[in-house]
Scaffold this active site. Structure first.
Site, mmCIF file in Angstrom:
data_model
loop_
_atom_site.group_PDB
_atom_site.id
_atom_site.type_symbol
_atom_site.label_atom_id
_atom_site.label_comp_id
_atom_site.label_asym_id
_atom_site.label_seq_id
_atom_site.Cartn_x
_atom_site.Cartn_y
_atom_site.Cartn_z
ATOM 1 N N HIS A 19 0.805 -1.226 0.000
ATOM 2 C CA HIS A 19 0.000 0.000 0.000
ATOM 3 C C HIS A 19 0.833 1.269 0.000
ATOM 4 O O HIS A 19 0.323 2.346 0.274
ATOM 5 C CB HIS A 19 -1.015 -0.010 1.156
ATOM 6 C CG HIS A 19 -1.893 -1.227 1.117
ATOM 7 N ND1 HIS A 19 -2.750 -1.486 0.073
ATOM 8 C CD2 HIS A 19 -2.006 -2.283 1.957
ATOM 9 C CE1 HIS A 19 -3.363 -2.642 0.282
ATOM 10 N NE2 HIS A 19 -2.920 -3.148 1.416
ATOM 11 N N ARG A 31 -6.474 16.055 0.448
ATOM 12 C CA ARG A 31 -5.194 16.762 0.588
ATOM 13 C C ARG A 31 -4.475 16.788 -0.755
ATOM 14 O O ARG A 31 -4.875 16.137 -1.711
ATOM 15 C CB ARG A 31 -4.308 16.002 1.576
ATOM 16 C CG ARG A 31 -4.049 14.571 1.113
ATOM 17 C CD ARG A 31 -2.940 13.856 1.822
ATOM 18 N NE ARG A 31 -2.563 12.646 1.122
ATOM 19 C CZ ARG A 31 -3.184 11.477 1.196
ATOM 20 N NH1 ARG A 31 -4.244 11.344 1.968
ATOM 21 N NH2 ARG A 31 -2.761 10.440 0.502
HETATM 22 C C1 MV4 Z 1 -10.170 -3.162 -2.955
HETATM 23 C C2 MV4 Z 1 -9.503 -4.151 -3.705
HETATM 24 C C3 MV4 Z 1 -10.274 -5.013 -4.429
HETATM 25 N N1 MV4 Z 1 -11.613 -4.927 -4.409
HETATM 26 N N2 MV4 Z 1 -11.500 -3.107 -2.946
HETATM 27 C C4 MV4 Z 1 -6.297 -1.288 -0.885
HETATM 28 C C5 MV4 Z 1 -6.079 0.110 -0.454
HETATM 29 C C6 MV4 Z 1 -7.417 0.683 -0.272
HETATM 30 N N3 MV4 Z 1 -7.393 2.067 -0.639
HETATM 31 C C7 MV4 Z 1 -8.313 -0.118 -1.124
HETATM 32 N N4 MV4 Z 1 -7.586 -1.306 -1.466
HETATM 33 C C8 MV4 Z 1 -8.143 -2.269 -2.214
HETATM 34 N N5 MV4 Z 1 -9.503 -2.250 -2.243
HETATM 35 C C9 MV4 Z 1 -12.198 -3.970 -3.667
HETATM 36 N N6 MV4 Z 1 -13.531 -3.903 -3.646
HETATM 37 C C10 MV4 Z 1 -8.109 -4.169 -3.695
HETATM 38 C C11 MV4 Z 1 -7.412 -3.227 -2.941
HETATM 39 C C12 MV4 Z 1 -5.975 -3.299 -3.009
HETATM 40 C C13 MV4 Z 1 -5.223 -2.279 -3.627
HETATM 41 C C14 MV4 Z 1 -5.827 -1.136 -4.131
HETATM 42 C C15 MV4 Z 1 -5.095 -0.140 -4.715
HETATM 43 C C16 MV4 Z 1 -3.722 -0.284 -4.837
HETATM 44 C C17 MV4 Z 1 -3.093 -1.391 -4.349
HETATM 45 C C18 MV4 Z 1 -3.823 -2.408 -3.737
HETATM 46 C C19 MV4 Z 1 -3.186 -3.547 -3.260
HETATM 47 C C20 MV4 Z 1 -3.930 -4.521 -2.656
HETATM 48 C C21 MV4 Z 1 -5.313 -4.398 -2.536
#
Ligand code: MV4
Length: 447
Positions: free
Chosen positions: A235, A291
């Site tokens: 992240h 931000r």
């Molecule tokens: C998700 C997802 C898959 N499906 N939501 C991780 C950070 C947070 N801002 C939201 N995240 C995720 N939400 C759904 N419905 C996968 C992630 C996620 C991810 C998202 C953005 C960038 C990198 C990531 C790495 C792992 C999981």
């Protein structure tokens, strides 16, 4: 316009904000901890106030000390940068109560977006496409099963007080749901003191695409296009680009128009980032950041607009300097985050930089507060600089990036520069063919 701005941050972003203030002829005050007395932004500011010992809690997060520094120096506005107090609604409210302008949105807008359930509900109401899922918090297992059956497995359970990847659990089948729900709830309660969770369809291979937006607080909103931030590790974003290799101009205009209108209708003031997951040609809202972001320079590179100038103008009541039709997207930009870390294990590597030489030439920007002989203190995040490269198209940008990485010298500590030298030569990266899991898989297969 403001007479004097206090910069409540450190490192490269403090320097970034200071540069904008200087260009606008605004006096600058920086606050710093005892660990940052020899930082570049402290040297370059008109005034500096030491506000406490190294731990952030006692310095950069100490609201009383920062308000006192405003009173002592007569600052009429505060720029919070990113991190620290930048998304702290209470801080925005306290400054307002002291007649000091917080350069950012209202405390109420920060509060809404900090609550991920409320943020999603607000986005949906404003016509932004969201990930299918529960309407609000999930109260029990029965409700979780009902929602999951409706949207279909796999599902993800997220903490309302979380965000940025903290407190998430995936359930692939109904058999996983009970454990996922209970662990998500107890982890959220322990981490945030709030065990409210919600449920969403889990997207398997999305990209992370975020829209840069601005509101004038008086019903006007614009968008500055998107950034693709799919290349992340745990992240933490590593590489960001604008435009996204996955979007065309029509898709950009469509989602941009939706976001700009939402920001206008919300009465939002200042800079914001609307985060989406993007899969199979569809956008799904996940969160909004209230931000300026680390990766804002790639947007500046392709639009030619100084987003910190824009923040200061809006906060001072001067409105936006541009209408949507004035915002043009030129070429391509990539940012590499240079961290003081081992490039394989990502273990922090603080210490003294014995030699620091930055690349130059057309299309190159380096935002960094470090210099030869600078000792990186061990108390803060490991970002020491950002390399931002602009080209007329993505191919030119990548060629220029490879050249810039060859010129960059940071001696005395470990940095993530070797990782970028590998990435710039990788065929998937060259093709823009990556999703949010690409980097972790690449790193896992390296040895
Ligand atoms: C998700 C997802 C898959 N499906 N939501 C991780 C950070 C947070 N801002 C939201 N995240 C995720 N939400 C759904 N419905 C996968 C992630 C996620 C991810 C998202 C953005 C960038 C990198 C990531 C790495 C792992 C999981």
């Amino acid at each position: 316009m403001f007479q004097k701005i206090l910069i409540a941050n450190r490192g490269e972003i403090a320097l970034r904000v200071l540069r904008a203030c200087k260009e606008l002829g605004i006096q600058t005050v920086v606050v710093h901890s005892t660990a940052d007395s020899d930082a570049m932004h402290v040297r370059l500011a008109d005034e500096s106030v030491c506000i406490g010992p190294p731990p952030s809690r006692e310095s950069y997060l100490n609201i009383h000390q920062i308000v006192a520094a405003c009173e002592i120096t007569g600052a009429d506005a505060v720029h919070p940068g990113y991190g620290f107090l930048s998304e702290n609604a209470k801080f925005a409210d306290i400054l307002a109560a002291h007649n000091i302008t917080f350069i950012g949105p209202s405390g109420d807008h920060i509060r809404i977006m900090g609550d991920k359930i409320e943020a999603k509900r607000t986005a949906k109401r404003l016509g932004i496409p969201v990930v299918p899922g529960s309407d609000g918090a999930i109260s029990d297992e029965k409700e979780a099963k009902r929602v999951a059956a409706e949207i279909g497995y796999p599902v993800i359970i997220k903490a309302s007080a979380g965000g940025g990847g903290r407190g998430m659990k995936v359930a692939r089948t109904e058999a996983d749901l009970e454990v996922a729900l209970q662990t998500a709830k107890s982890e959220a309660g322990a981490a945030f003191g709030d065990d409210a969770v919600y449920i969403e369809k889990y997207l398997e291979k999305p990209r992370h695409i975020e829209l840069q937006v601005f509101g004038d607080g008086a019903g006007r909103g614009v968008h500055f296009g998107e950034r693709d931030c799919s290349l992340q590790r745990r992240h933490q974003k590593v590489w960001e680009e604008a435009n996204s290799p996955a979007l065309n101009a029509e898709e950009r205009a469509r989602i941009g128009g939706i976001c700009a209108k939402a920001i206008a209708d919300l009465g939002y003031s200042g800079a914001g980032t609307i985060e989406f997951l993007y899969e199979n040609g569809e956008f799904y809202f996940i969160e909004m950041n209230t931000r300026l972001q680390v990766e804002h320079p790639v947007t500046e590179a392709i639009t030619g607009i100084d987003l910190v100038h824009e923040q200061i103008r809006v906060a001072s009541g001067g409105g936006l300097s541009v209408r949507q039709e004035d915002i043009k997207f030129n070429g391509h930009a990539i940012e590499c985050r240079i961290n003081a870390e081992d490039p394989r294990t990502f273990t922090p590597s603080p210490g003294t930089i014995t030699h620091f030489h930055t690349p130059g030439g057309l299309g190159i920007r380096v935002d960094s507060g470090v210099y030869s002989g600078y000792r990186i203190p061990p108390y803060y995040d490991s970002l020491i600089g950002k390399l931002i490269v602009h080209g007329r198209n993505r191919v030119e940008c990548m060629m220029r990036l490879r050249r810039a990485l060859d010129e960059f010298v940071v001696d005395g500590i470990k940095t993530t520069l070797p990782l970028f030298r590998d990435l710039v030569g990788n065929p998937d990266i060259a093709n823009g063919d990556y999703d949010i899991h690409w980097l972790e898989k690449y790193l896992a297969n390296e040895d």
